[in-house]
Design a protein around this motif. Structure first.
Motif, PDB file in Angstrom:
ATOM      1  N   ASP A  37       0.807  -1.211   0.000  1.00 32.61           N
ATOM      2  CA  ASP A  37       0.000   0.000   0.000  1.00 32.61           C
ATOM      3  C   ASP A  37       0.841   1.262   0.000  1.00 32.61           C
ATOM      4  O   ASP A  37       0.311   2.354  -0.002  1.00 32.61           O
ATOM      5  CB  ASP A  37      -0.885   0.047   1.242  1.00 32.61           C
ATOM      6  N   GLU A  89     -23.671   1.221  16.168  1.00 36.95           N
ATOM      7  CA  GLU A  89     -23.565   2.153  15.054  1.00 36.95           C
ATOM      8  C   GLU A  89     -24.463   3.352  15.268  1.00 36.95           C
ATOM      9  O   GLU A  89     -24.102   4.492  14.960  1.00 36.95           O
ATOM     10  CB  GLU A  89     -23.941   1.452  13.748  1.00 36.95           C
ATOM     11  N   LEU A 109     -22.858   5.653  17.581  1.00 33.68           N
ATOM     12  CA  LEU A 109     -21.756   6.362  16.931  1.00 33.68           C
ATOM     13  C   LEU A 109     -22.285   7.516  16.099  1.00 33.68           C
ATOM     14  O   LEU A 109     -21.787   8.640  16.188  1.00 33.68           O
ATOM     15  CB  LEU A 109     -20.971   5.376  16.061  1.00 33.68           C
ATOM     16  N   LEU A 110     -23.330   7.255  15.315  1.00 33.67           N
ATOM     17  CA  LEU A 110     -23.858   8.324  14.480  1.00 33.67           C
ATOM     18  C   LEU A 110     -24.481   9.432  15.320  1.00 33.67           C
ATOM     19  O   LEU A 110     -24.387  10.618  14.971  1.00 33.67           O
ATOM     20  CB  LEU A 110     -24.882   7.772  13.482  1.00 33.67           C
ATOM     21  N   ARG A 118     -14.282   8.124  18.944  1.00 34.31           N
ATOM     22  CA  ARG A 118     -13.173   7.234  18.606  1.00 34.31           C
ATOM     23  C   ARG A 118     -13.344   5.891  19.291  1.00 34.31           C
ATOM     24  O   ARG A 118     -13.165   4.833  18.676  1.00 34.31           O
ATOM     25  CB  ARG A 118     -11.841   7.865  19.016  1.00 34.31           C
ATOM     26  N   PHE A 164     -16.016   3.928  17.600  1.00 37.97           N
ATOM     27  CA  PHE A 164     -15.564   3.406  16.310  1.00 37.97           C
ATOM     28  C   PHE A 164     -14.751   2.136  16.508  1.00 37.97           C
ATOM     29  O   PHE A 164     -14.963   1.126  15.828  1.00 37.97           O
ATOM     30  CB  PHE A 164     -14.736   4.477  15.595  1.00 37.97           C
ATOM     31  N   THR A 191     -16.934  -0.773  17.512  1.00 35.51           N
ATOM     32  CA  THR A 191     -17.732  -1.303  16.395  1.00 35.51           C
ATOM     33  C   THR A 191     -16.864  -2.163  15.490  1.00 35.51           C
ATOM     34  O   THR A 191     -17.286  -3.244  15.056  1.00 35.51           O
ATOM     35  CB  THR A 191     -18.347  -0.155  15.578  1.00 35.51           C
ATOM     36  N   ALA A 192     -15.641  -1.684  15.214  1.00 33.43           N
ATOM     37  CA  ALA A 192     -14.748  -2.480  14.367  1.00 33.43           C
ATOM     38  C   ALA A 192     -14.469  -3.825  15.023  1.00 33.43           C
ATOM     39  O   ALA A 192     -14.427  -4.870  14.357  1.00 33.43           O
ATOM     40  CB  ALA A 192     -13.444  -1.710  14.124  1.00 33.43           C
ATOM     41  N   TYR A 239     -17.443  -6.108  14.516  1.00 33.12           N
ATOM     42  CA  TYR A 239     -17.488  -6.640  13.159  1.00 33.12           C
ATOM     43  C   TYR A 239     -16.495  -7.780  13.006  1.00 33.12           C
ATOM     44  O   TYR A 239     -16.775  -8.802  12.386  1.00 33.12           O
ATOM     45  CB  TYR A 239     -17.158  -5.538  12.142  1.00 33.12           C
ATOM     46  N   ALA A 240     -15.288  -7.587  13.580  1.00 30.05           N
ATOM     47  CA  ALA A 240     -14.267  -8.635  13.465  1.00 30.05           C
ATOM     48  C   ALA A 240     -14.724  -9.910  14.153  1.00 30.05           C
ATOM     49  O   ALA A 240     -14.537 -11.017  13.627  1.00 30.05           O
ATOM     50  CB  ALA A 240     -12.948  -8.138  14.077  1.00 30.05           C
ATOM     51  N   GLU A 299     -17.258 -11.679  12.069  1.00 31.19           N
ATOM     52  CA  GLU A 299     -16.652 -12.421  10.955  1.00 31.19           C
ATOM     53  C   GLU A 299     -16.042 -13.709  11.442  1.00 31.19           C
ATOM     54  O   GLU A 299     -16.117 -14.744  10.760  1.00 31.19           O
ATOM     55  CB  GLU A 299     -15.572 -11.568  10.299  1.00 31.19           C
ATOM     56  N   ALA A 313      -0.352  -3.230  11.162  1.00 31.68           N
ATOM     57  CA  ALA A 313      -1.042  -2.621  12.294  1.00 31.68           C
ATOM     58  C   ALA A 313      -0.439  -1.275  12.661  1.00 31.68           C
ATOM     59  O   ALA A 313      -1.170  -0.353  12.993  1.00 31.68           O
ATOM     60  CB  ALA A 313      -0.984  -3.562  13.491  1.00 31.68           C
ATOM     61  N   ILE A 314       0.878  -1.146  12.636  1.00 28.86           N
ATOM     62  CA  ILE A 314       1.413   0.074  13.215  1.00 28.86           C
ATOM     63  C   ILE A 314       2.064   1.034  12.235  1.00 28.86           C
ATOM     64  O   ILE A 314       2.489   2.092  12.616  1.00 28.86           O
ATOM     65  CB  ILE A 314       2.441  -0.214  14.330  1.00 28.86           C
ATOM     66  N   SER A 315       2.164   0.698  10.981  1.00 28.97           N
ATOM     67  CA  SER A 315       2.935   1.601  10.147  1.00 28.97           C
ATOM     68  C   SER A 315       2.066   2.664   9.525  1.00 28.97           C
ATOM     69  O   SER A 315       0.882   2.490   9.329  1.00 28.97           O
ATOM     70  CB  SER A 315       3.640   0.834   9.045  1.00 28.97           C
ATOM     71  N   SER A 316       2.663   3.789   9.202  1.00 28.99           N
ATOM     72  CA  SER A 316       1.991   4.829   8.446  1.00 28.99           C
ATOM     73  C   SER A 316       2.972   5.270   7.380  1.00 28.99           C
ATOM     74  O   SER A 316       4.107   4.834   7.373  1.00 28.99           O
ATOM     75  CB  SER A 316       1.626   5.999   9.344  1.00 28.99           C
TER      76      SER A 316
END
Lengths: 236, 455
Positions: free
Chosen positions: B32, B190, B193-194, B259, B262, B265-266, B269-270, B273, B369-372
């Protein structure tokens, strides 16, 4: 005063391109001093005068939703992000002029955001590959903004800007190139400010005034060469 | 003559490994991001290539391929190169890239990166003092000194990863630990959150409108840092700016809440799955494996405790022990030498392949996970350093799994290291890591359902 009409615009792009700085600049006319990672979504509001200077001038709130993350995130993060893509009226795609990958990822970003809204019209969705047909059919106004213009050396500017011009044409969108740490790029009266204002006007129009028209899906707009404004690569 | 042939074989395999590392870097790690500094990619691939060559030499040792003197020479050369990379090059480049990220020190990058490297060398050297690693008859800059310290760091890393992996593996595989998540839970979160986002927006609207009216009235809305501005604000008592700071504080609190929501919620979802995955065939297979691994994990912790408590280090390797048991107790006669060679080859080969694969997968996950985009270079170099140290200490520890006649080359090349110390150290750190991972996972597991109970 809080009863003004509102419009929702998404700000999408790879992490680290400068979306938070851009939103801060647009909404508070100040440079963001200490940008840090955006987790989830951060919102800011800009007050915009629609059709400024004309008798039909009206003030609107433009909500800029700055969604953080990268295109390659886990699908759980993508599903969570999808909750922000509801009822979007405009999309600003932000990329880093010094990083080619970030502009390539813009296709995937726009597909991720648009696929949420494209479902009802029954357009065939390919597997995340770029398909120009989908963008031709798209009703939501797009704007492409390239950041970190000051970090591009003079000699390479021309080729970078040419490449970006092609990118913006693919999205059928206007393009602005600037440096988020310098407010003079968006100074009132500059061509960038005019493009921005035009974009917001288009978003407001599509939301509030042109509801009935353009609902016929089926005739993709072919690119018209020579018709309309010929893009010239000048910058202030 | 045979030396030349052997060398060319070694060099070809090194080039192959280099290519594999290069591809892995481009396709997996940096898929990426854009590679702007090719130095980073080269260093990563070189470290990978030389580490894999060490393993290859072990395999050659067992199989008896190539001339033994050329093997010895290549061992020495390989070790020298790897130590050079791990102790000199990679730390220097890590310092260089860290310094180039900081805007202030941009001008004197080289100077500061040299300073950083000298600090690293100082601490690296001090690391050897508290450990009874080797007899003090060697010179300052010998291979043994460097390897002993690299070995300590690498063994610590291996034990930490092993301990955590041994506990985490059954935890993720087994569906017994999966919390029950329904669609209604996700929708409720959700909605919250909204709602939070809407509250933030309405407050920001008020702030934007207030700023606009102040701007139209010609007031300066920045913090009054100038003298005249301060006097003016006292005299005219502008309530606008005070209101703004109050609203800004409320907005900050709400943003923190958004935050958190969010991330929760993630997480949900995980988990959802994973629940769906566990119902598939593959999921059921992994669930079964999870039970198996949990037994293995418990046994390993038990063995580590026994080793430490009774201060015992295994003298013979599993292969010879297994053959002894088979021959003596089960009465099956077979050619010991032949079979021990092949079985140890297979065993060592499996250990090598799984540890390389496991490490690359862990590194990739960690990197995502940690890089930008700013820190990706530094993180990749750190990963290359970890990978190199990990592989060097694997060689140290793998010595235990090989029969005596194959251990000689490692003992010869690596010199008079106290190998027993490394095994003891591995057991201690493994125990500590496994127990603290159990504690950590237990706490995380307990805390999660309580969060969703809140209205």
């Amino acid at each position: 005063m809080a009863s003004l009409d509102r419009v929702k615009v998404l700000v999408l792009g790879d992490s680290g391109v400068g979306k938070s700085s851009l939103v801060h600049l647009l909404c508070q006319n100040q440079v963001l001093g200490n940008p840090s990672w955006t987790v989830g979504c951060s919102v800011d509001v800009r007050v915009h005068d629609y059709k400024e200077g004309t008798p039909e001038e009206k003030t609107y709130y433009i909500e800029l939703w700055d969604v953080g993350g990268s295109v390659g995130s886990a699908s759980s993060v993508k599903s969570t992000r999808a909750v922000f893509y509801n009822s979007v009226n405009g999309i600003i795609l932000v990329h880093d002029l010094t990083n080619k990958k970030s502009s390539q990822n813009l296709y995937r970003w726009s597909l991720e955001a648009l696929n949420r809204d494209l479902a009802p019209t029954g357009v065939l969705v390919t597997n995340g590959d770029y398909d120009r047909e989908q963008f031709a059919d798209n009703q939501i106004p797009l704007l492409v903004i390239g950041t970190k213009l000051d970090q591009i050396h003079e000699t390479k500017r021309h080729e970078v800007l040419t490449r970006i011009a092609f990118l913006a044409e693919d999205f059928n969108a206007e393009e602005i190139n600037l440096d988020c740490t310098n407010p003079r790029y968006l100074a009132a009266g500059s061509s960038n400010a005019v493009k921005l204002s035009r974009f917001f006007d288009k978003v407001v129009e599509k939301r509030y005034f042109l509801r009935e028209s353009n609902q016929i899906a089926g005739f993709p707009d072919r690119k018209r060469f020579g018709g309309g404004t010929f893009k010239s690569l000048h910058y202030d | 003559m045979s030396f030349l042939i052997d060398s060319s074989i070694m060099i070809t395999s090194q080039v192959l490994f280099f290519g594999f590392g290069w591809l892995f870097f481009m396709r997996q790690l940096f898929k990426d991001y854009e590679v702007r500094q090719y130095v980073v990619q080269v260093i990563f691939s070189v470290t990978f290539a030389f580490s894999c060559t060490m393993f290859e030499l072990i395999i050659f040792e067992i199989l008896g391929v190539l001339n033994s003197s050329s093997r010895y020479f290549h061992w020495k050369m390989n070790l020298c190169v790897i130590l050079l990379i791990l102790v000199f090059m990679v730390p220097f480049y890590i310092g260089y890239f860290i310094v180039s990220n900081i805007r202030l020190l941009h001008k004197q990058r080289l100077l500061f990166s040299c300073l950083l490297w000298l600090t690293f060398m100082y601490f690296f050297w001090k690391l050897g003092d508290p450990f009874p690693i080797l007899s003090p008859k060697h010179g300052i800059l010998s291979i043994e000194q460097l390897i002993s310290r690299v070995g300590v760091i690498g063994v610590t890393l291996m034990a930490l990863l092993s301990g955590f992996g041994a506990v985490n593996c059954p935890y993720t595989y087994m569906s017994y630990f999966l919390r029950n998540v329904t669609d209604a839970d996700i929708l409720a979160l959700e909605r919250r959150l909204l709602q939070t986002m809407d509250m933030i927006i309405s407050k920001k609207k008020r702030m934007a409108m207030a700023r606009r009216t102040m701007f139209q009235k010609g007031e300066v809305h920045n913090k009054p840092s100038r003298f005249w501005g301060m006097i003016k604000s006292v005299a005219t008592s502008a309530p606008g700016s005070e209101n703004l700071t109050l609203i800004q504080q409320e907005v900050d609190a709400l943003e923190e809440l958004s935050r958190q929501l969010f991330l929760e919620t993630a997480d949900l979802y995980a988990t959802k799955e994973r629940i769906e995955y566990s119902k598939t065939f593959k999921g059921k297979y992994f669930n079964f494996l999870g039970y198996f691994f949990s037994i293995y994990c418990v046994w390993k912790i038990f063995m580590a405790t026994i080793n430490i408590v009774f201060d015992r280090v295994g003298k013979t390797d599993p292969v010879t022990r297994g053959i002894e048991i088979t021959v003596n107790y089960l009465g099956i006669q077979f050619d010991v030498k032949f079979w021990s060679q092949h079985i140890s080859f297979i065993l060592v080969g499996i250990i090598i392949v799984t540890s390389i694969r496991g490490l690359l997968i862990t590194l990739t996950k960690f990197f995502y996970a940690i890089s930008s985009s700013k820190s990706s270079n530094v993180i990749v170099l750190l990963l290359a350093q970890i990978m190199g140290m990990y592989f060097v200490s694997s060689v140290l520890l793998i010595r235990m799994s090989m029969p005596l006649e194959y251990r000689t080359i490692i003992t010869e090349v690596l010199g008079e290291l106290q190998f027993n110390f490394y095994h003891r150290w591995f057991d201690v750190i493994f125990l500590v890591s496994a127990l603290s991972s159990i504690l950590f996972l237990y706490l995380a597991h307990k805390q999660a359902p309580e969060k969703h109970m809140a209205p």
